[in-house]
Design a protein around this motif. Structure first.
Motif, PDB file in Angstrom:
ATOM      1  N   GLY A   1     -42.141  21.732 -13.351  1.00 25.55           N
ATOM      2  CA  GLY A   1     -42.092  20.310 -13.657  1.00 25.55           C
ATOM      3  C   GLY A   1     -42.890  19.896 -14.874  1.00 25.55           C
ATOM      4  N   GLU A   2     -43.735  20.776 -15.365  1.00 24.79           N
ATOM      5  CA  GLU A   2     -44.539  20.473 -16.554  1.00 24.79           C
ATOM      6  C   GLU A   2     -43.656  20.392 -17.787  1.00 24.79           C
ATOM      7  N   GLN A   3     -43.953  19.439 -18.660  1.00 23.17           N
ATOM      8  CA  GLN A   3     -43.227  19.326 -19.930  1.00 23.17           C
ATOM      9  C   GLN A   3     -44.079  19.947 -21.027  1.00 23.17           C
ATOM     10  N   LEU A   4     -43.496  20.875 -21.750  1.00 23.83           N
ATOM     11  CA  LEU A   4     -44.235  21.666 -22.729  1.00 23.83           C
ATOM     12  C   LEU A   4     -43.730  21.381 -24.139  1.00 23.83           C
ATOM     13  N   ALA A   5     -44.645  21.109 -25.053  1.00 27.09           N
ATOM     14  CA  ALA A   5     -44.284  20.967 -26.466  1.00 27.09           C
ATOM     15  C   ALA A   5     -44.299  22.355 -27.104  1.00 27.09           C
ATOM     16  N   PHE A   6     -43.275  22.662 -27.890  1.00 29.13           N
ATOM     17  CA  PHE A   6     -43.210  23.973 -28.527  1.00 29.13           C
ATOM     18  C   PHE A   6     -42.648  23.847 -29.938  1.00 29.13           C
ATOM     19  N   ALA A   7     -42.930  24.860 -30.753  1.00 30.70           N
ATOM     20  CA  ALA A   7     -42.359  24.934 -32.102  1.00 30.70           C
ATOM     21  C   ALA A   7     -42.225  26.393 -32.493  1.00 30.70           C
ATOM     22  N   VAL A   8     -41.027  26.769 -32.906  1.00 30.10           N
ATOM     23  CA  VAL A   8     -40.755  28.126 -33.386  1.00 30.10           C
ATOM     24  C   VAL A   8     -40.227  28.004 -34.809  1.00 30.10           C
TER      25      VAL A   8
ATOM     26  N   VAL B   1     -34.184  21.501 -22.150  1.00 28.53           N
ATOM     27  CA  VAL B   1     -34.826  21.647 -23.457  1.00 28.53           C
ATOM     28  C   VAL B   1     -34.306  20.539 -24.370  1.00 28.53           C
ATOM     29  N   PHE B   2     -35.237  19.837 -25.006  1.00 25.77           N
ATOM     30  CA  PHE B   2     -34.917  18.691 -25.859  1.00 25.77           C
ATOM     31  C   PHE B   2     -35.589  18.952 -27.200  1.00 25.77           C
ATOM     32  N   ALA B   3     -34.798  19.299 -28.206  1.00 28.05           N
ATOM     33  CA  ALA B   3     -35.434  19.804 -29.424  1.00 28.05           C
ATOM     34  C   ALA B   3     -34.568  19.595 -30.664  1.00 28.05           C
ATOM     35  N   LYS B   4     -35.244  19.625 -31.802  1.00 26.25           N
ATOM     36  CA  LYS B   4     -34.594  19.491 -33.108  1.00 26.25           C
ATOM     37  C   LYS B   4     -34.546  20.849 -33.785  1.00 26.25           C
ATOM     38  N   THR B   5     -33.388  21.160 -34.352  1.00 29.77           N
ATOM     39  CA  THR B   5     -33.231  22.414 -35.091  1.00 29.77           C
ATOM     40  C   THR B   5     -33.558  22.197 -36.562  1.00 29.77           C
ATOM     41  N   GLY B   6     -33.824  23.301 -37.257  1.00 31.30           N
ATOM     42  CA  GLY B   6     -34.000  23.275 -38.707  1.00 31.30           C
ATOM     43  C   GLY B   6     -33.459  24.591 -39.246  1.00 31.30           C
ATOM     44  N   THR B   7     -32.404  24.524 -40.042  1.00 31.16           N
ATOM     45  CA  THR B   7     -31.716  25.750 -40.447  1.00 31.16           C
ATOM     46  C   THR B   7     -31.360  25.749 -41.929  1.00 31.16           C
ATOM     47  N   LYS B   8     -31.717  26.837 -42.597  1.00 34.13           N
ATOM     48  CA  LYS B   8     -31.267  27.137 -43.950  1.00 34.13           C
ATOM     49  C   LYS B   8     -31.075  28.644 -44.016  1.00 34.13           C
ATOM     50  N   LYS B   9     -30.608  29.133 -45.139  1.00 35.02           N
ATOM     51  CA  LYS B   9     -30.422  30.577 -45.290  1.00 35.02           C
ATOM     52  C   LYS B   9     -31.752  31.298 -45.099  1.00 35.02           C
ATOM     53  N   GLY B  10     -31.792  32.214 -44.138  1.00 35.40           N
ATOM     54  CA  GLY B  10     -32.999  32.974 -43.870  1.00 35.40           C
ATOM     55  C   GLY B  10     -34.051  32.229 -43.057  1.00 35.40           C
ATOM     56  N   ILE B  11     -33.728  30.991 -42.660  1.00 29.68           N
ATOM     57  CA  ILE B  11     -34.686  30.155 -41.938  1.00 29.68           C
ATOM     58  C   ILE B  11     -34.044  29.627 -40.662  1.00 29.68           C
ATOM     59  N   ASN B  12     -34.778  29.697 -39.558  1.00 30.86           N
ATOM     60  CA  ASN B  12     -34.287  29.129 -38.305  1.00 30.86           C
ATOM     61  C   ASN B  12     -35.473  28.594 -37.526  1.00 30.86           C
ATOM     62  N   CYS B  13     -35.407  27.328 -37.179  1.00 32.01           N
ATOM     63  CA  CYS B  13     -36.535  26.684 -36.506  1.00 32.01           C
ATOM     64  C   CYS B  13     -36.043  25.849 -35.330  1.00 32.01           C
ATOM     65  N   LEU B  14     -36.918  25.683 -34.365  1.00 33.08           N
ATOM     66  CA  LEU B  14     -36.624  24.827 -33.220  1.00 33.08           C
ATOM     67  C   LEU B  14     -37.943  24.251 -32.710  1.00 33.08           C
ATOM     68  N   ALA B  15     -37.996  22.938 -32.556  1.00 36.17           N
ATOM     69  CA  ALA B  15     -39.226  22.299 -32.085  1.00 36.17           C
ATOM     70  C   ALA B  15     -38.868  21.133 -31.181  1.00 36.17           C
ATOM     71  N   GLY B  16     -39.624  20.998 -30.100  1.00 34.81           N
ATOM     72  CA  GLY B  16     -39.364  19.902 -29.175  1.00 34.81           C
ATOM     73  C   GLY B  16     -40.089  20.101 -27.866  1.00 34.81           C
ATOM     74  N   TYR B  17     -39.411  19.747 -26.783  1.00 32.20           N
ATOM     75  CA  TYR B  17     -40.012  19.809 -25.452  1.00 32.20           C
ATOM     76  C   TYR B  17     -39.146  20.642 -24.520  1.00 32.20           C
ATOM     77  N   ALA B  18     -39.807  21.388 -23.632  1.00 35.75           N
ATOM     78  CA  ALA B  18     -39.115  22.148 -22.596  1.00 35.75           C
ATOM     79  C   ALA B  18     -39.678  21.743 -21.245  1.00 35.75           C
ATOM     80  N   LYS B  19     -38.777  21.423 -20.321  1.00 40.35           N
ATOM     81  CA  LYS B  19     -39.210  21.110 -18.971  1.00 40.35           C
ATOM     82  C   LYS B  19     -39.240  22.405 -18.179  1.00 40.35           C
ATOM     83  N   LYS B  20     -40.429  22.818 -17.765  1.00 41.68           N
ATOM     84  CA  LYS B  20     -40.593  24.089 -17.068  1.00 41.68           C
ATOM     85  C   LYS B  20     -40.240  23.958 -15.589  1.00 41.68           C
ATOM     86  N   LYS B  21     -40.086  25.094 -14.929  1.00 40.52           N
ATOM     87  CA  LYS B  21     -39.678  25.100 -13.525  1.00 40.52           C
ATOM     88  C   LYS B  21     -40.686  24.389 -12.627  1.00 40.52           C
TER      89      LYS B  21
END
Length: 199
Positions: free
Chosen positions: A126-133, A104-124
């Motif tokens: 072999g597919e590379q998936l873009a995601f954002a939470v 998983v290759f991703a950037k975090t974003g954090t403040k009080k009450g806020i938590n974020c993660l967005a980037g790429y995940a290499k699935k089993k």
């Protein structure tokens, strides 16, 4: 501070000196528009993303990640800038000893009450998936939310994802976070508030 300076460097190189943040923001919006993002539906208030006035959706971030993935000139530089799960940066101590570690290759974003993660995940497969939470207005401990997001990412690696699955993923994330909240030593009232905020 680095992000704010970078915004002004972009403005200085493309427009004029002295650099003005608003000029850099307009250049950002021009780029977003060029990759198909509706800039009428986003607000960029600063270069770092710290301002409470910034407004973007998970879909906007995924559009950006997909565009970068398809950008043969700049993708490799962008990709190596992302922290790696279980290895370095803000993800050094996250997702260790799991299938997501080093995948998983991703950037975090954090403040009080806020938590974020967005980037790429290499699935089993072999597919590379873009995601954002992106999660806002969370009442509980930040570690609870981080743990839930990490579990979601690990689970996500094991499912075949298409655009039509987005709602399934959202439900999966809510299910994971709800189960973790219920395991914590919170009052029933606070548990209900947290779960309501997520829904």
């Amino acid at each position: 501070l680095c992000a704010e300076n970078l915004l002004k460097v972009i403005a200085a190189e493309r427009n004029s000196i002295p650099a003005v943040a608003d000029s850099g923001i307009q250049l950002e919006k021009n780029y977003f528009a060029s990759i198909g993002i509706d800039t009428a539906k986003i607000v960029i208030a600063d270069g770092s993303g710290v301002s409470d006035y910034n407004l973007v959706s998970a879909n906007h971030l995924i559009q950006l990640l997909q565009a970068m993935y398809n950008d043969k000139k700049n993708y490799s530089t962008f990709f190596v800038s992302l922290p790696i799960a279980g290895l370095d940066g803000t993800l050094k101590n996250r997702m260790k000893n799991s299938s997501a570690e080093k995948n998983v290759f991703a950037k975090t974003g954090t403040k009080k009450g806020i938590n974020c993660l967005a980037g790429y995940a290499k699935k089993k497969n072999g597919e590379q998936l873009a995601f954002a939470v992106l999660i806002n207005h969370f009442y509980g401990e930040p570690k609870v939310l981080r743990g839930a997001i990490d579990k979601f990412i690990i689970e996500m690696e094991n499912i075949a994802v298409t655009v039509a699955d987005n709602f399934i993923e959202k439900d999966l994330l809510l299910e994971i976070i709800t189960s973790i909240i219920n395991e914590e030593d919170y009052s029933e009232e606070l548990k209900l508030k947290m779960i309501h905020a997520l829904s």
